[in-house]
Motif scaffolding. Structure first.
Motif, mmCIF file in Angstrom:
data_model
loop_
_atom_site.group_PDB
_atom_site.id
_atom_site.type_symbol
_atom_site.label_atom_id
_atom_site.label_comp_id
_atom_site.label_asym_id
_atom_site.label_seq_id
_atom_site.Cartn_x
_atom_site.Cartn_y
_atom_site.Cartn_z
ATOM 1 N N SER A 1 0.829 -1.210 0.000
ATOM 2 C CA SER A 1 0.000 0.000 0.000
ATOM 3 C C SER A 1 0.867 1.265 0.000
ATOM 4 N N THR B 1 1.277 4.155 -2.979
ATOM 5 C CA THR B 1 1.090 5.600 -2.735
ATOM 6 C C THR B 1 2.326 6.377 -3.157
ATOM 7 N N ARG C 1 0.963 15.840 -2.999
ATOM 8 C CA ARG C 1 1.724 14.589 -2.913
ATOM 9 C C ARG C 1 2.526 14.503 -1.616
ATOM 10 N N ALA D 1 0.087 13.299 0.829
ATOM 11 C CA ALA D 1 -0.274 11.897 0.580
ATOM 12 C C ALA D 1 0.817 10.925 1.017
ATOM 13 N N THR D 2 2.070 11.339 0.961
ATOM 14 C CA THR D 2 3.179 10.430 1.274
ATOM 15 C C THR D 2 3.661 10.539 2.723
ATOM 16 N N ALA E 1 2.860 7.151 4.342
ATOM 17 C CA ALA E 1 3.257 6.032 3.483
ATOM 18 C C ALA E 1 4.766 5.912 3.336
#
Length: 159
Positions: free
Chosen positions: A11, A15, A122, A125-126, A129
């Motif tokens: 996952s 990402t 981004r 989002a990271t 992750a």
């Protein structure tokens, strides 16, 4: 088939890989837009902006290599093929033919601003992750913000 195994979960790798591929598209596109403007700029500030565009192109090209290599290190094959870039590129682009220096400045400011906005998404989002990818994106954002500032200062005061 996975040739390189990632230290990230599937996952997290997905990402980070998506963020890196989208960033790669933006950076390759930015380098092409910068060169197109570099070759076609006209006007009284031709020389200074012509040279400044090379800085943007050099920055975009160097970061695109770093981004692609980060993706590869995570087991995500980077895709910089012309047809992939053309299909996915959505940042502002140049018109064909000669472009006045003030129009070039506006275009580059708009293009960098759009790229920075997408990079900030981004980065968010990271965060969980893959903090390493997030850190890379933060560094790219800082440099593109610097380039944007330098171009925006070219058209001061605003027309």
């Amino acid at each position: 088939m996975t040739v390189v195994r990632s230290t990230l979960s599937d996952s997290a790798r997905e990402t980070a890989g998506e963020a890196l591929q989208n960033t790669l598209v933006d950076l390759i596109g930015l380098s092409l837009i910068g060169k197109q403007a570099h070759w076609n700029i006209v006007g009284p500030r031709f020389r200074s902006i012509h040279l400044q565009l090379d800085e943007v192109v050099t920055t975009a090209r160097a970061f695109s290599d770093t981004v692609a290599e980060r993706a590869a290190a995570l087991g995500v094959p980077p895709d910089g093929r012309p047809e992939s870039i053309a299909a996915a590129y959505t940042l502002p682009g140049t018109k064909s033919g000669w472009i006045r220096d003030d129009e070039v400045v506006r275009l580059i400011v708009e293009t960098l601003e759009a790229a920075i906005g997408r990079l900030r998404e981004r980065i968010e989002a990271t965060e969980k992750a893959d903090p390493v990818t997030q850190d890379l994106l933060i560094g790219i954002t800082a440099e593109l913000e610097k380039q944007r500032w330098m171009f925006e200062a070219e058209n001061w005061p605003r027309d």
